[in-house]
Write a protein that holds these residues in place. Structure first.
Motif, PDB file in Angstrom:
ATOM      1  N   ASP A 100     -47.714 -17.480  -9.866  1.00 53.84           N
ATOM      2  CA  ASP A 100     -46.809 -17.351  -8.722  1.00 53.84           C
ATOM      3  C   ASP A 100     -45.659 -18.353  -8.777  1.00 53.84           C
ATOM      4  OD1 ASP A 100     -48.309 -15.265  -7.577  1.00 53.84           O
ATOM      5  OD2 ASP A 100     -49.722 -16.716  -6.721  1.00 53.84           O
ATOM      6  N   TRP A 101     -45.916 -19.547  -9.326  1.00 45.94           N
ATOM      7  CA  TRP A 101     -44.848 -20.548  -9.443  1.00 45.94           C
ATOM      8  C   TRP A 101     -43.764 -20.085 -10.422  1.00 45.94           C
ATOM      9  CZ3 TRP A 101     -43.207 -23.904  -6.291  1.00 45.94           C
ATOM     10  CH2 TRP A 101     -44.064 -24.647  -5.469  1.00 45.94           C
ATOM     11  N   VAL A 102     -44.183 -19.540 -11.560  1.00 46.54           N
ATOM     12  CA  VAL A 102     -43.195 -19.059 -12.536  1.00 46.54           C
ATOM     13  C   VAL A 102     -42.392 -17.911 -11.933  1.00 46.54           C
ATOM     14  CG1 VAL A 102     -42.847 -18.142 -14.861  1.00 46.54           C
ATOM     15  CG2 VAL A 102     -44.708 -19.745 -14.433  1.00 46.54           C
ATOM     16  N   ASP A 103     -43.085 -17.027 -11.229  1.00 44.26           N
ATOM     17  CA  ASP A 103     -42.420 -15.915 -10.544  1.00 44.26           C
ATOM     18  C   ASP A 103     -41.417 -16.442  -9.525  1.00 44.26           C
ATOM     19  OD1 ASP A 103     -41.688 -13.529  -9.404  1.00 44.26           O
ATOM     20  OD2 ASP A 103     -43.603 -13.157  -8.420  1.00 44.26           O
ATOM     21  N   PHE A 104     -41.820 -17.402  -8.708  1.00 44.68           N
ATOM     22  CA  PHE A 104     -40.949 -17.933  -7.655  1.00 44.68           C
ATOM     23  C   PHE A 104     -39.699 -18.599  -8.239  1.00 44.68           C
ATOM     24  CE2 PHE A 104     -39.511 -21.453  -4.989  1.00 44.68           C
ATOM     25  CZ  PHE A 104     -39.294 -20.807  -3.778  1.00 44.68           C
ATOM     26  N   ILE A 105     -39.888 -19.439  -9.241  1.00 40.81           N
ATOM     27  CA  ILE A 105     -38.756 -20.187  -9.811  1.00 40.81           C
ATOM     28  C   ILE A 105     -37.740 -19.245 -10.454  1.00 40.81           C
ATOM     29  CG2 ILE A 105     -38.100 -21.822 -11.619  1.00 40.81           C
ATOM     30  CD1 ILE A 105     -40.803 -23.254 -11.028  1.00 40.81           C
ATOM     31  N   THR A 106     -38.235 -18.256 -11.183  1.00 36.03           N
ATOM     32  CA  THR A 106     -37.317 -17.348 -11.877  1.00 36.03           C
ATOM     33  C   THR A 106     -36.670 -16.359 -10.918  1.00 36.03           C
ATOM     34  OG1 THR A 106     -39.218 -15.932 -12.434  1.00 36.03           O
ATOM     35  CG2 THR A 106     -38.473 -17.505 -14.109  1.00 36.03           C
ATOM     36  N   SER A 107     -37.486 -15.678 -10.119  1.00 35.03           N
ATOM     37  CA  SER A 107     -36.971 -14.609  -9.256  1.00 35.03           C
ATOM     38  C   SER A 107     -36.165 -15.133  -8.085  1.00 35.03           C
ATOM     39  CB  SER A 107     -38.133 -13.755  -8.732  1.00 35.03           C
ATOM     40  OG  SER A 107     -38.862 -13.186  -9.792  1.00 35.03           O
ATOM     41  N   ASN A 108     -36.583 -16.244  -7.501  1.00 34.82           N
ATOM     42  CA  ASN A 108     -35.957 -16.719  -6.268  1.00 34.82           C
ATOM     43  C   ASN A 108     -34.875 -17.763  -6.477  1.00 34.82           C
ATOM     44  OD1 ASN A 108     -37.742 -15.052  -4.949  1.00 34.82           O
ATOM     45  ND2 ASN A 108     -39.175 -16.670  -4.423  1.00 34.82           N
ATOM     46  N   ILE A 109     -34.854 -18.390  -7.651  1.00 31.47           N
ATOM     47  CA  ILE A 109     -33.851 -19.438  -7.897  1.00 31.47           C
ATOM     48  C   ILE A 109     -32.947 -19.084  -9.076  1.00 31.47           C
ATOM     49  CG2 ILE A 109     -33.478 -21.874  -8.463  1.00 31.47           C
ATOM     50  CD1 ILE A 109     -36.150 -22.489  -7.110  1.00 31.47           C
ATOM     51  N   MET A 110     -33.545 -18.871 -10.243  1.00 29.61           N
ATOM     52  CA  MET A 110     -32.744 -18.676 -11.451  1.00 29.61           C
ATOM     53  C   MET A 110     -31.895 -17.406 -11.400  1.00 29.61           C
ATOM     54  SD  MET A 110     -35.535 -19.985 -14.301  1.00 29.61           S
ATOM     55  CE  MET A 110     -34.378 -20.090 -15.675  1.00 29.61           C
ATOM     56  N   LEU A 111     -32.481 -16.300 -10.922  1.00 28.67           N
ATOM     57  CA  LEU A 111     -31.724 -15.049 -10.916  1.00 28.67           C
ATOM     58  C   LEU A 111     -30.562 -15.062  -9.921  1.00 28.67           C
ATOM     59  CD1 LEU A 111     -34.377 -12.237 -11.439  1.00 28.67           C
ATOM     60  CD2 LEU A 111     -33.189 -13.678 -13.100  1.00 28.67           C
ATOM     61  N   PRO A 112     -30.756 -15.515  -8.667  1.00 28.41           N
ATOM     62  CA  PRO A 112     -29.590 -15.596  -7.781  1.00 28.41           C
ATOM     63  C   PRO A 112     -28.501 -16.539  -8.298  1.00 28.41           C
ATOM     64  CG  PRO A 112     -31.616 -15.699  -6.502  1.00 28.41           C
ATOM     65  CD  PRO A 112     -32.009 -15.805  -7.941  1.00 28.41           C
ATOM     66  N   VAL A 113     -28.909 -17.647  -8.907  1.00 27.45           N
ATOM     67  CA  VAL A 113     -27.915 -18.568  -9.466  1.00 27.45           C
ATOM     68  C   VAL A 113     -27.144 -17.883 -10.591  1.00 27.45           C
ATOM     69  CG1 VAL A 113     -27.611 -20.694 -10.797  1.00 27.45           C
ATOM     70  CG2 VAL A 113     -29.123 -20.676  -8.809  1.00 27.45           C
ATOM     71  N   GLY A 114     -27.868 -17.135 -11.434  1.00 26.90           N
ATOM     72  CA  GLY A 114     -27.209 -16.392 -12.508  1.00 26.90           C
ATOM     73  C   GLY A 114     -26.248 -15.355 -11.972  1.00 26.90           C
ATOM     74  N   GLY A 115     -26.667 -14.642 -10.932  1.00 25.22           N
ATOM     75  CA  GLY A 115     -25.788 -13.648 -10.330  1.00 25.22           C
ATOM     76  C   GLY A 115     -24.572 -14.270  -9.672  1.00 25.22           C
ATOM     77  N   LEU A 116     -24.759 -15.415  -9.050  1.00 23.09           N
ATOM     78  CA  LEU A 116     -23.643 -16.128  -8.424  1.00 23.09           C
ATOM     79  C   LEU A 116     -22.630 -16.559  -9.481  1.00 23.09           C
ATOM     80  CD1 LEU A 116     -22.813 -17.051  -5.579  1.00 23.09           C
ATOM     81  CD2 LEU A 116     -23.963 -19.232  -6.042  1.00 23.09           C
ATOM     82  N   ALA A 117     -23.144 -17.001 -10.634  1.00 19.72           N
ATOM     83  CA  ALA A 117     -22.250 -17.397 -11.726  1.00 19.72           C
ATOM     84  C   ALA A 117     -21.399 -16.224 -12.201  1.00 19.72           C
ATOM     85  CB  ALA A 117     -23.069 -17.963 -12.890  1.00 19.72           C
ATOM     86  N   ILE A 118     -22.016 -15.041 -12.289  1.00 20.04           N
ATOM     87  CA  ILE A 118     -21.284 -13.849 -12.722  1.00 20.04           C
ATOM     88  C   ILE A 118     -20.141 -13.539 -11.758  1.00 20.04           C
ATOM     89  CG2 ILE A 118     -21.436 -11.333 -12.961  1.00 20.04           C
ATOM     90  CD1 ILE A 118     -22.610 -12.639 -15.327  1.00 20.04           C
ATOM     91  N   THR A 119     -20.431 -13.532 -10.466  1.00 16.98           N
ATOM     92  CA  THR A 119     -19.401 -13.166  -9.479  1.00 16.98           C
ATOM     93  C   THR A 119     -18.251 -14.167  -9.463  1.00 16.98           C
ATOM     94  OG1 THR A 119     -20.526 -14.339  -7.669  1.00 16.98           O
ATOM     95  CG2 THR A 119     -21.118 -12.044  -8.012  1.00 16.98           C
ATOM     96  N   ILE A 120     -18.568 -15.442  -9.533  1.00 17.99           N
ATOM     97  CA  ILE A 120     -17.521 -16.475  -9.481  1.00 17.99           C
ATOM     98  C   ILE A 120     -16.684 -16.453 -10.752  1.00 17.99           C
ATOM     99  CG2 ILE A 120     -17.118 -18.969  -9.451  1.00 17.99           C
ATOM    100  CD1 ILE A 120     -19.551 -19.198  -7.602  1.00 17.99           C
ATOM    101  N   PHE A 121     -17.341 -16.311 -11.896  1.00 19.26           N
ATOM    102  CA  PHE A 121     -16.594 -16.303 -13.159  1.00 19.26           C
ATOM    103  C   PHE A 121     -15.668 -15.091 -13.231  1.00 19.26           C
ATOM    104  CE2 PHE A 121     -16.069 -14.986 -17.582  1.00 19.26           C
ATOM    105  CZ  PHE A 121     -15.521 -16.147 -18.129  1.00 19.26           C
ATOM    106  N   ALA A 122     -16.235 -13.903 -12.981  1.00 17.46           N
ATOM    107  CA  ALA A 122     -15.433 -12.679 -13.093  1.00 17.46           C
ATOM    108  C   ALA A 122     -14.360 -12.616 -12.011  1.00 17.46           C
ATOM    109  CB  ALA A 122     -16.335 -11.451 -13.018  1.00 17.46           C
TER     110      ALA A 122
END
Length: 450
Positions: free
Chosen positions: A382-404
């Motif tokens: 559950d910790w690996v799921d939480f860190i990746t799904s709830n933190i890493m993915l939104p941060v990655g998506g935010l990077a895409i929107t700001i860069f583009a």
């Protein structure tokens, strides 16, 4: 020798390209995962049925499709791994760290996702062999299964299948795999939907799913719909950046974006027409997460005519959804290691498969065999799921929107959009998507609560 090896690897990558149809099927395969079978019914049931589904469609349009197009455009323009895509299209070197985040995220996601993929393979075999339905204690069966060593065996089987596909390359492996499995997935979805909606009492489930109750929609419903629209399209995890690097120049990214979004939406819709009629017909609450699939639904299948057959089809459906997603997840780090370390595709695949198995062992064991692998009330899984799904993915998506939206000078040409549509797309990337993705991040990490 080193120069020659680098040249071979670069040429190998340049030759790897999707066909137009193969690319769309592979991208759809990455989005049709396990979550739409157990998460989508749960969140839909909590938030007004069809009212939530309509809200999900709106969120898919205003946040999902613009970010999806941005990822594909950056990937095709960069023609490299997710780690280098930002820099290759003109971004500063500091953007590379965010690119590496989008390589690490799918690698970690796959380390636990492949465990559940293994469960689906086990249950498919068990259903068709008759073993699953020979014992009506489905909760006990599931508890016994995850408490033993067999999940590790099936985890390895799922990894070997995934690695075996990816090692064959883009056109010869991933594209052919999805050209076979995605049509098979559609057939299974239709067969199971017909069986579900013709069950006694299924009308109540269909009515619940298709009749909107807008009184149940809240501010949290909107954030949940935003999050599901974002994650169901595999955004922020480097998959579409990587797949975009294999897209031919003549491919219309706008049309591909619409096709991928439509595929994800149709899958979610049919999944609802399978789960809700079945659960209502047998008096099952559709809010049980994984236990819905591995405990409650087997009980339902055992009670219906030809239940072993339809139960087997259902778990094959889940296995296909899991494997098409796992293949896309593995391709992201494989693409990176081929580029970064100049490894051959075969070497990259088998080294990563070995690492994924080792990293995944604590997650698998924490669910049953070694429950002591729990920290702060959460299992290691559950910790690996939480860190990746709830933190890493939104941060990655935010990077895409700001860069583009703000930093990419070549966005207009790369998107292939006409002037009017480009202005709409750019407006969404600059002023709408970043705010909404940030709100999703705050919600998934618990900063915003209702």
């Amino acid at each position: 020798m080193s120069v020659q090896r680098n040249s071979i690897n670069n040429n190998e990558r340049k030759k790897e390209r999707f066909s137009s149809t193969g690319f769309i099927l592979a991208a759809i395969g990455s989005s049709v995962g396990l979550g739409n079978m157990w998460k989508f019914p749960y969140i839909t049931g909590e938030n007004g049925g069809a009212a939530f589904f309509l809200l999900f469609i709106v969120c898919l349009i205003i946040i999902g499709l613009p970010v999806l197009l941005a990822e594909l455009a950056i990937g095709r323009s960069g023609r490299g791994s997710a780690a280098t895509a930002f820099v290759r299209v003109g971004g500063r070197r500091g953007w590379k760290s965010l690119g590496i985040l989008q390589v690490l995220a799918p690698f970690l996601i796959l380390s636990f996702y492949i465990i559940v993929a293994g469960w689906t393979l086990h249950y498919a075999v068990s259903a068709f062999s008759g073993n699953l339905f020979s014992n009506p204690d489905f909760e006990g069966q599931f508890a016994q299964f995850i408490s033993g060593y067999m999940p590790l065996v099936w985890q390895l089987v799922a990894l070997l299948i995934t690695g075996g596909v990816v090692i064959l390359g883009i056109s010869g492996g991933i594209e052919k795999f999805n050209k076979i499995l995605i049509p098979s997935l559609v057939v299974l979805l239709i067969v199971l939907m017909i069986r579900a909606v013709t069950l006694p009492g299924a009308e109540a489930g269909v009515s619940f799913f298709l009749n909107p109750d807008f009184s149940q929609l809240t501010a949290e419903s909107a954030l949940v719909a935003l999050g599901h629209a974002f994650f169901s399209l595999s955004l922020g995890m480097g998959i579409l950046l990587t797949y975009g690097s294999y897209v031919r120049k003549e491919q219309s990214l706008g049309s591909a974006t619409l096709a991928i979004g439509a595929g994800d939406l149709i899958y979610a819709f049919i999944a609802g027409l399978i789960i809700f009629p079945t659960t209502f017909s047998f008096g099952i609450a559709p809010d049980q997460g994984p236990s819905l699939v591995f405990i409650a639904l087997p009980a339902a299948f055992s009670a219906m005519p030809l239940g072993s057959f339809f139960g087997g089809l259902f778990f094959i459906l889940l296995a296909i959804a899991a494997l098409t997603s796992s293949v896309s997840l593995l391709e992201v780090p494989v693409s990176y290691t081929m580029e970064r370390f100049r490894w051959s595709r075969a070497r990259s695949v088998w080294i990563l498969v070995g690492l994924l198995f080792l990293i995944g062992v604590p997650s698998a064991l924490s669910l049953g065999m070694v429950p002591e692998l729990t920290f702060g009330g959460k299992a290691f899984f559950d910790w690996v799921d939480f860190i990746t799904s709830n933190i890493m993915l939104p941060v990655g998506g935010l990077a895409i929107t700001i860069f583009a939206g703000y930093f990419w000078k070549g966005a207009a040409e790369a998107s292939g959009l006409r002037a009017g549509w480009f202005r709409v797309w750019l407006f969404m990337l600059r002023y709408v998507a970043p705010i909404l993705v940030f709100l999703v991040l705050l919600h998934t990490t618990g900063v915003i609560k209702f």
